[in-house]
Design a protein around this motif. Structure first.
Motif, PDB file in Angstrom:
ATOM      1  N   CYS A   1       0.833  -1.205   0.000  1.00 59.13           N
ATOM      2  CA  CYS A   1       0.000   0.000   0.000  1.00 59.13           C
ATOM      3  C   CYS A   1       0.867   1.254   0.000  1.00 59.13           C
ATOM      4  O   CYS A   1       0.599   2.216  -0.740  1.00 59.13           O
ATOM      5  CB  CYS A   1      -0.929  -0.002   1.208  1.00 59.13           C
ATOM      6  N   VAL A   2       1.892   1.268   0.838  1.00 66.27           N
ATOM      7  CA  VAL A   2       2.793   2.419   0.889  1.00 66.27           C
ATOM      8  C   VAL A   2       3.409   2.675  -0.480  1.00 66.27           C
ATOM      9  O   VAL A   2       3.415   3.804  -0.981  1.00 66.27           O
ATOM     10  CB  VAL A   2       3.903   2.207   1.938  1.00 66.27           C
ATOM     11  N   LYS A   3       3.938   1.631  -1.099  1.00 66.91           N
ATOM     12  CA  LYS A   3       4.589   1.801  -2.392  1.00 66.91           C
ATOM     13  C   LYS A   3       3.620   2.295  -3.453  1.00 66.91           C
ATOM     14  O   LYS A   3       3.937   3.204  -4.237  1.00 66.91           O
ATOM     15  CB  LYS A   3       5.234   0.506  -2.864  1.00 66.91           C
ATOM     16  N   ALA A   4       2.421   1.716  -3.469  1.00 64.65           N
ATOM     17  CA  ALA A   4       1.430   2.139  -4.455  1.00 64.65           C
ATOM     18  C   ALA A   4       1.071   3.614  -4.272  1.00 64.65           C
ATOM     19  O   ALA A   4       0.892   4.350  -5.254  1.00 64.65           O
ATOM     20  CB  ALA A   4       0.176   1.269  -4.337  1.00 64.65           C
ATOM     21  N   MET A   5       0.984   4.044  -3.038  1.00 66.60           N
ATOM     22  CA  MET A   5       0.656   5.440  -2.747  1.00 66.60           C
ATOM     23  C   MET A   5       1.823   6.355  -3.097  1.00 66.60           C
ATOM     24  O   MET A   5       1.645   7.424  -3.692  1.00 66.60           O
ATOM     25  CB  MET A   5       0.262   5.572  -1.272  1.00 66.60           C
ATOM     26  N   LYS A   6       3.039   5.939  -2.737  1.00 68.79           N
ATOM     27  CA  LYS A   6       4.223   6.748  -3.041  1.00 68.79           C
ATOM     28  C   LYS A   6       4.402   6.928  -4.552  1.00 68.79           C
ATOM     29  O   LYS A   6       4.930   7.953  -4.997  1.00 68.79           O
ATOM     30  CB  LYS A   6       5.471   6.094  -2.450  1.00 68.79           C
ATOM     31  N   ASP A   7       3.970   5.950  -5.322  1.00 72.96           N
ATOM     32  CA  ASP A   7       4.130   6.028  -6.773  1.00 72.96           C
ATOM     33  C   ASP A   7       3.259   7.099  -7.415  1.00 72.96           C
ATOM     34  O   ASP A   7       3.529   7.522  -8.547  1.00 72.96           O
ATOM     35  CB  ASP A   7       3.798   4.673  -7.411  1.00 72.96           C
ATOM     36  N   VAL A   8       2.204   7.550  -6.696  1.00 73.67           N
ATOM     37  CA  VAL A   8       1.262   8.484  -7.334  1.00 73.67           C
ATOM     38  C   VAL A   8       1.148   9.836  -6.648  1.00 73.67           C
ATOM     39  O   VAL A   8       0.481  10.730  -7.171  1.00 73.67           O
ATOM     40  CB  VAL A   8      -0.140   7.845  -7.441  1.00 73.67           C
ATOM     41  N   VAL A   9       1.771  10.007  -5.465  1.00 72.99           N
ATOM     42  CA  VAL A   9       1.663  11.296  -4.775  1.00 72.99           C
ATOM     43  C   VAL A   9       3.032  11.845  -4.409  1.00 72.99           C
ATOM     44  O   VAL A   9       4.012  11.108  -4.316  1.00 72.99           O
ATOM     45  CB  VAL A   9       0.799  11.188  -3.486  1.00 72.99           C
ATOM     46  N   ASP A  10       3.087  13.150  -4.216  1.00 69.53           N
ATOM     47  CA  ASP A  10       4.305  13.816  -3.767  1.00 69.53           C
ATOM     48  C   ASP A  10       4.271  14.151  -2.289  1.00 69.53           C
ATOM     49  O   ASP A  10       5.315  14.431  -1.689  1.00 69.53           O
ATOM     50  CB  ASP A  10       4.528  15.105  -4.561  1.00 69.53           C
ATOM     51  N   ILE A  11       3.090  14.168  -1.685  1.00 67.89           N
ATOM     52  CA  ILE A  11       3.001  14.458  -0.255  1.00 67.89           C
ATOM     53  C   ILE A  11       3.504  13.261   0.540  1.00 67.89           C
ATOM     54  O   ILE A  11       3.556  12.143   0.026  1.00 67.89           O
ATOM     55  CB  ILE A  11       1.555  14.819   0.168  1.00 67.89           C
ATOM     56  N   PRO A  12       3.902  13.463   1.802  1.00 66.38           N
ATOM     57  CA  PRO A  12       4.374  12.349   2.623  1.00 66.38           C
ATOM     58  C   PRO A  12       3.316  11.259   2.793  1.00 66.38           C
ATOM     59  O   PRO A  12       2.128  11.545   2.960  1.00 66.38           O
ATOM     60  CB  PRO A  12       4.707  13.001   3.964  1.00 66.38           C
ATOM     61  N   VAL A  13       3.771  10.026   2.742  1.00 69.53           N
ATOM     62  CA  VAL A  13       2.933   8.860   3.040  1.00 69.53           C
ATOM     63  C   VAL A  13       3.456   8.274   4.348  1.00 69.53           C
ATOM     64  O   VAL A  13       4.627   7.884   4.439  1.00 69.53           O
ATOM     65  CB  VAL A  13       3.007   7.811   1.917  1.00 69.53           C
ATOM     66  N   THR A  14       2.611   8.219   5.352  1.00 67.58           N
ATOM     67  CA  THR A  14       3.032   7.795   6.680  1.00 67.58           C
ATOM     68  C   THR A  14       2.156   6.657   7.175  1.00 67.58           C
ATOM     69  O   THR A  14       1.097   6.368   6.616  1.00 67.58           O
ATOM     70  CB  THR A  14       2.976   8.967   7.677  1.00 67.58           C
TER      71      THR A  14
END
Length: 349
Positions: free
Chosen positions: A126-139
């Motif tokens: 989930c983290v990786k999928a989110m990091k691939d599409v956003v520039d804001i921090p994923v925590t």
């Protein structure tokens, strides 16, 4: 906005208010912002299904004054988490957070929340999928384990997985969650706190932003954690006695200005209240978050009584708040007997 891009690169969120179901809605957050310019504010947990298919203005709407603000997502499908994270970013949030800590039946039935402590690789996906599409921090916000898990390997497994996937920060509630046998309320108090376990995690990841949460009831205790951790997160204590937040900018962030008093916070909040009332909001839905503001001060009981009784009346406006504020001018002695039952009990996410 620039705030989001520097939140964790410069370890800015040294003080945060935890996401709490039924409590940290937009009115609550706007109120808390009157007390601290810098504290990181969180939404209630919102599910991916609601974000993707629901009324986004109702679910995600917030006021510009709330920045810095993070949205906490509940979900476990990487594709849906990524789609939701992109929506959250486009909506203007400064951070998107994954709920890996809530033990309620609702999240268990959806196979997310604290259940995900058992599936670290899925959280990482989930983290990786989110990091691939956003520039804001994923925590990620997690527990130290669930049920019969040994917190040593359990917390390491989650941390290792999400760090490898690129998570920007880890907020750790320093207790286990029991998925069976304890209610969400009991899960906030009965499992013992284990701050040392989180200390050991921080020693393993000295360069990762790790914030600590759980059982932190006042700023005095919060300050003792700041030399060890990158941030502290308060939940019920800040909600029930929000006046403490008026000291956060000075004590935590080093601002040199005067603390914000409860009276100043209310005065500053009035324009927001007027704006929301003009949009059709009910006064009681706004003022319910303010009931504990004068806890321990003379007139606190009158403050609560006026807001509780008069804010629910049809057509109630800011005059009710001004009347309640006038009741907490200095008196000879305090008449406060505030308890959690005055305002219900929130469910930490």
């Amino acid at each position: 906005m620039t705030t989001s891009k520097r939140l964790y690169s410069e370890h800015q969120p040294r003080f945060a208010i935890a996401p709490m179901m039924a409590w940290t809605d937009r009115h609550c957050r706007a109120f808390h912002r009157q007390l601290s310019r810098h504290a990181l504010l969180y939404t209630e947990m919102v599910t991916t299904g609601a974000v993707i298919h629901g009324d986004r203005d109702k679910i995600l709407g917030f006021s510009d004054l709330e920045h810095p603000i993070a949205c906490q997502l509940g979900g476990s499908e990487p594709e849906a988490m990524a789609a939701s994270a992109k929506i959250v970013e486009d909506w203007g949030y400064d951070e998107v957070n994954i709920n890996v800590g809530c033990p309620s039946d609702r999240v268990q039935s959806g196979a997310f929340g604290a259940c995900l402590m058992l599936e670290p690789q899925l959280v990482a996906d989930c983290v990786k999928a989110m990091k691939d599409v956003v520039d804001i921090p994923v925590t990620v916000k997690c527990r130290i384990g669930v049920d019969e898990q040994d917190p040593e390997p359990a917390l390491d497994a989650i941390a290792d997985a999400v760090v490898t996937a690129g998570a920007d920060a880890l907020w750790v509630h320093a207790r286990k969650a029991w998925l069976k046998g304890l209610s969400p309320k009991e899960n906030r108090d009965i499992p013992p706190l284990d701050y040392d376990r989180v200390r050991r995690l921080k020693s393993r990841f000295p360069d990762l932003f790790i914030g600590i949460n759980g059982g932190i009831g006042d700023l005095e205790l919060a300050e003792t954690f700041l030399p060890e951790f990158d941030g502290v997160m308060l939940g019920r204590a800040a909600y029930h006695t929000p006046q403490m937040m008026g000291e956060v900018d000075r004590r935590v962030y080093g601002d040199t200005g005067e603390d914000i008093s409860p009276w100043q916070a209310v005065e500053a909040y009035l324009p927001y209240i007027e704006a929301r009332l003009s949009e059709g909001a009910r006064l009681s839905n706004i003022t319910r978050h303010m009931l504990g503001l004068f806890h321990g001060r003379p007139g606190a009981r009158s403050w609560r009584r006026i807001l509780t009784v008069e804010a629910v009346k049809p057509g109630a406006g800011t005059e009710v708040v001004e009347k309640a504020l006038a009741a907490v001018q200095p008196q000879d002695h305090a008449d406060d007997d505030f308890s959690e039952s005055d305002i219900g009990s929130g469910e930490a996410a």
